[in-house]
Design a protein around this motif. Structure first.
Motif, mmCIF file in Angstrom:
data_model
loop_
_atom_site.group_PDB
_atom_site.id
_atom_site.type_symbol
_atom_site.label_atom_id
_atom_site.label_comp_id
_atom_site.label_asym_id
_atom_site.label_seq_id
_atom_site.Cartn_x
_atom_site.Cartn_y
_atom_site.Cartn_z
ATOM 1 N N ARG A 126 156.119 -43.651 15.518
ATOM 2 C CA ARG A 126 156.645 -42.362 15.093
ATOM 3 C C ARG A 126 156.224 -41.273 16.079
ATOM 4 N N SER A 127 155.139 -41.526 16.738
ATOM 5 C CA SER A 127 154.593 -40.524 17.663
ATOM 6 C C SER A 127 155.219 -40.698 19.042
ATOM 7 N N VAL A 138 130.503 -54.124 9.723
ATOM 8 C CA VAL A 138 129.308 -53.273 9.642
ATOM 9 C C VAL A 138 129.064 -52.907 8.184
ATOM 10 N N GLY A 169 134.714 -50.046 14.630
ATOM 11 C CA GLY A 169 136.172 -50.028 14.494
ATOM 12 C C GLY A 169 136.844 -50.015 15.848
ATOM 13 N N ASP A 171 134.241 -54.802 15.159
ATOM 14 C CA ASP A 171 135.491 -54.675 14.408
ATOM 15 C C ASP A 171 135.605 -55.851 13.445
ATOM 16 N N ARG A 172 136.017 -55.510 12.234
ATOM 17 C CA ARG A 172 136.124 -56.523 11.177
ATOM 18 C C ARG A 172 137.055 -57.667 11.583
ATOM 19 N N ARG A 205 144.383 -54.348 13.335
ATOM 20 C CA ARG A 205 144.840 -53.919 12.002
ATOM 21 C C ARG A 205 146.094 -53.055 12.112
ATOM 22 N N PHE A 206 146.136 -52.198 13.126
ATOM 23 C CA PHE A 206 147.306 -51.337 13.292
ATOM 24 C C PHE A 206 148.565 -52.194 13.489
ATOM 25 N N ILE A 217 147.395 -40.762 16.497
ATOM 26 C CA ILE A 217 146.905 -41.155 17.819
ATOM 27 C C ILE A 217 146.564 -39.917 18.655
ATOM 28 N N ALA A 239 141.649 -45.475 17.612
ATOM 29 C CA ALA A 239 140.588 -44.484 17.776
ATOM 30 C C ALA A 239 139.410 -45.074 18.558
HETATM 31 C C1 LIG Z 1 152.269 -48.342 8.993
HETATM 32 C C2 LIG Z 1 151.629 -47.268 9.811
HETATM 33 C C3 LIG Z 1 152.284 -46.743 10.909
HETATM 34 C C4 LIG Z 1 151.697 -45.728 11.658
HETATM 35 N N1 LIG Z 1 152.355 -45.249 12.754
HETATM 36 C C5 LIG Z 1 151.765 -44.279 13.498
HETATM 37 C C6 LIG Z 1 152.403 -43.779 14.671
HETATM 38 O O1 LIG Z 1 153.506 -44.170 15.011
HETATM 39 N N2 LIG Z 1 151.770 -42.819 15.392
HETATM 40 C C7 LIG Z 1 150.547 -42.337 15.039
HETATM 41 O O2 LIG Z 1 150.020 -41.469 15.723
HETATM 42 N N3 LIG Z 1 149.916 -42.798 13.930
HETATM 43 C C8 LIG Z 1 150.498 -43.747 13.173
HETATM 44 N N4 LIG Z 1 149.862 -44.208 12.042
HETATM 45 C C9 LIG Z 1 148.589 -43.642 11.661
HETATM 46 C C10 LIG Z 1 147.628 -44.703 12.147
HETATM 47 O O3 LIG Z 1 146.921 -45.268 11.092
HETATM 48 C C11 LIG Z 1 146.714 -44.275 13.209
HETATM 49 O O4 LIG Z 1 147.315 -43.659 14.276
HETATM 50 C C12 LIG Z 1 145.851 -45.423 13.741
HETATM 51 O O5 LIG Z 1 146.050 -46.703 13.267
HETATM 52 C C13 LIG Z 1 144.529 -45.068 13.282
HETATM 53 O O6 LIG Z 1 143.662 -45.674 14.149
HETATM 54 P P1 LIG Z 1 142.169 -45.885 13.724
HETATM 55 O O7 LIG Z 1 141.521 -46.554 14.858
HETATM 56 O O8 LIG Z 1 141.616 -44.612 13.202
HETATM 57 O O9 LIG Z 1 142.279 -46.851 12.462
HETATM 58 P P2 LIG Z 1 142.700 -48.431 12.365
HETATM 59 O O10 LIG Z 1 143.866 -48.711 13.222
HETATM 60 O O11 LIG Z 1 142.808 -48.689 10.924
HETATM 61 O O12 LIG Z 1 141.428 -49.134 12.969
HETATM 62 C C14 LIG Z 1 140.173 -49.121 12.307
HETATM 63 C C15 LIG Z 1 139.510 -50.453 12.569
HETATM 64 O O13 LIG Z 1 138.169 -50.384 12.084
HETATM 65 C C16 LIG Z 1 137.873 -51.589 11.403
HETATM 66 N N5 LIG Z 1 136.781 -51.337 10.454
HETATM 67 C C17 LIG Z 1 136.782 -50.478 9.408
HETATM 68 N N6 LIG Z 1 135.577 -50.514 8.781
HETATM 69 C C18 LIG Z 1 134.825 -51.411 9.463
HETATM 70 C C19 LIG Z 1 133.496 -51.902 9.293
HETATM 71 N N7 LIG Z 1 132.697 -51.478 8.300
HETATM 72 N N8 LIG Z 1 133.023 -52.831 10.160
HETATM 73 C C20 LIG Z 1 133.808 -53.279 11.172
HETATM 74 N N9 LIG Z 1 135.086 -52.850 11.370
HETATM 75 C C21 LIG Z 1 135.580 -51.931 10.528
HETATM 76 C C22 LIG Z 1 139.175 -51.953 10.726
HETATM 77 O O14 LIG Z 1 139.198 -53.311 10.345
HETATM 78 C C23 LIG Z 1 140.171 -51.605 11.828
HETATM 79 O O15 LIG Z 1 140.348 -52.701 12.701
HETATM 80 C C24 LIG Z 1 150.431 -45.226 11.282
HETATM 81 C C25 LIG Z 1 149.779 -45.757 10.164
HETATM 82 C C26 LIG Z 1 150.359 -46.766 9.431
HETATM 83 C C27 LIG Z 1 149.624 -47.316 8.250
#
Ligand SMILES: Cc1cc2nc3c(=O)[nH]c(=O)nc-3n(C[C@H](O)[C@H](O)[C@H](O)COP(=O)(O)OP(=O)(O)OC[C@H]3O[C@@H](n4cnc5c(N)ncnc54)[C@H](O)[C@@H]3O)c2cc1C
Length: 446
Positions: free
Chosen positions: A90-91, A164, A44, A68-69, A76-77, A410, A48
């Protein structure tokens, strides 16, 4: 008491500005598939995964494969927020996926370096942040900053577009099987984020949604002049704002007795050490209680004036305090929602924004390794490694029962990353194991 409501103008920031990029590093000739072995695999490349890869870089850990997918860091974000027309985070500025405590550029430094490209409103928000107040970050600045992190920590060249399917821990390494490649690593960090929450089966019996009904993350333009929006969070606020701007009449279904407005996604104390300590100091059932209480949908204050005005003018009808019991297609492809109190709400289309659910590792790791309990994985609290697989750790929403409701944000990634990257670097140097020794289950069947 005077209460200060920040104005809706803060929600508007230009999107798609041209930001200067670092001169491109010489592109190393890259094989079409990743190496078969690596020190660390990150699953991913969202905020994160970006935080983990950047932190490992500073620890001197460079032998990394990121899967990453979608293939694009943070893709994706940004797809999700752009689909909603969200222009600001928002943060605040302090929350970013960069690395603190090392010679690196933080998000606020980055905004100040690009002062000439900011609007007057954006500059005021930077000053607010410098003065220690809550500030609003333009999405455009955040995206340019993420690109900057990718460039400075050479992350694009380590990222492979692949899905994955299996993460298989053994005693001394972990095998990661993706669709097009298999990599064996000394450590694996899962950063798969969250999936959208699906509608309860009872609403229409499961399977594909009835005609006219879509989810918030689908690229289907809403139809007709009357739109129903379901959900009490920021996503709903964006959907409503967009529909009102398009001249539609909106019916908003909120299960709770009323909508909640607050600055951050979760109560701000959970972004501070004392909030995290509160989670860490209580037992499992109290943690579940805190998560249920504080992981609830809410909307940024800036939306309040416009939503209240639209309701007063009759352009927005809010159905509060009533749960949906069924959703069906009505005559002419309309969407018909029945509420527990007996009311019926219909629209030319209905959009469901029911929130998200953390990816716990289920489906990737063997079930017994995830050790799922009440929907949460069993993790080592110090290093965020899986209790039954100490070479696999997690950064993101799935760490909620250790770090509290802010784990999905975040800022939560920053806290988790500091623990995970530090533990991995120490382990690779031979100073210490990454997690506590695996419990009994790890060997069995893995
Ligand atoms: C509309 C929206 C607005 C938001 N705004 C904020 C904000 O302002 N501030 C804040 O702190 N948080 C915010 N968030 C929360 C936000 O989701 C997280 O901060 C952030 O996107 C999470 O990051 P992440 O890397 O955990 O997940 P993601 O951003 O979802 O990234 C995960 C990645 O892993 C990939 N993945 C998953 N499974 C697999 C696999 N099996 N194989 C390969 N790749 C894979 C996905 O395709 C994706 O690209 C928001 C969420 C949403 C939905």
């Amino acid at each position: 008491m005077t209460s200060f409501i920040p104005g809706p103008h803060l929600l508007d920031s230009p999107r798609g500005r041209d930001w200067p990029r670092l001169p491109a590093a010489p592109a190393p000739g890259r094989e079409p598939v990743p190496p078969r072995r690596a020190d660390v695999v990150i699953v991913g490349a969202g905020p994160a995964g970006l935080a983990v890869a950047s932190a490992l870089w500073h620890h001197g850990v460079r032998d990394i494969v990121v899967f990453d997918r979608g293939g694009k860091p943070c893709g994706r974000f940004f797809d999700r927020v752009d689909l909603l027309g969200q222009r600001v985070l928002r943060s605040p500025y302090e929350h970013h996926p960069g690395v603190e405590g090392y010679r690196d550029c933080e998000l606020l430094d980055f905004a100040r370096l690009h002062w000439g490209r900011l609007t007057p409103v954006e500059r005021r928000e930077v000053r607010m942040s410098q003065a220690g107040h809550r500030s609003v970050v333009p999405l455009d600045v955040f995206e340019a900053y993420c690109d900057h992190l990718v460039d400075t920590h050479r992350i694009a060249e380590k990222t492979w577009r692949d899905t994955v399917r299996d993460v298989l821990p053994a005693a001394t390494d972990v095998t990661v099987r993706a669709d097009r490649a298999t990599v064996t690593a000394r450590h694996v960090v899962l950063c798969p984020g969250e999936e959208r929450r699906e509608a309860p089966v009872e609403w229409w019996g499961g399977g594909a949604a009835p005609p006219g009904v879509t989810y918030w993350d689908e690229r289907v333009p809403p139809l007709g002049g009357r739109q129903v929006v379901v959900g009490a969070g920021l996503t709903s606020a964006h959907l409503i704002t967009n529909a009102l701007a398009a001249g539609r009449e909106v019916h908003w279904v909120v299960r709770e007795p009323g909508e909640r407005y607050q600055c951050a996604d979760v109560n701000s104390k959970f972004f501070r050490p004392e909030g995290r300590a509160r989670i860490g100091s209580v037992g499992w059932s109290d943690r579940l209680g805190l998560m249920a209480e504080f992981r609830r949908a809410s909307i940024m204050f800036e939306f309040r004036p416009q939503l209240e005005r639209a309701e007063a003018e009759g352009r927005l009808v809010v159905h509060r305090g009533d749960a949906i019991t069924s959703v069906a297609a009505g005559a002419g492809g309309t969407a018909v929602l029945r509420l527990a109190g007996g009311r019926r709400v219909s629209g030319d289309s209905a959009v469901l924004a029911l929130g998200t659910t953390p990816e716990t590792g289920r489906g990737l790791l063997p079930e017994e390794v995830v050790g799922e309990r009440d929907g949460w994985p069993e993790l080592d609290e110090r290093t965020l490694t899986y209790a039954y697989a100490p070479l696999v750790s997690v950064v993101g929403a799935a760490a909620g029962m250790v770090l509290g409701p802010a784990a999905r944000n975040i800022d939560g990634h920053r806290v988790a990353t500091a623990r995970v990257a530090g533990a991995i670097a120490r382990s690779l140097r031979g100073d210490a194991p990454a997690g506590t020794p695996a419990r009994a289950k790890v060997g069995a069947g893995v």
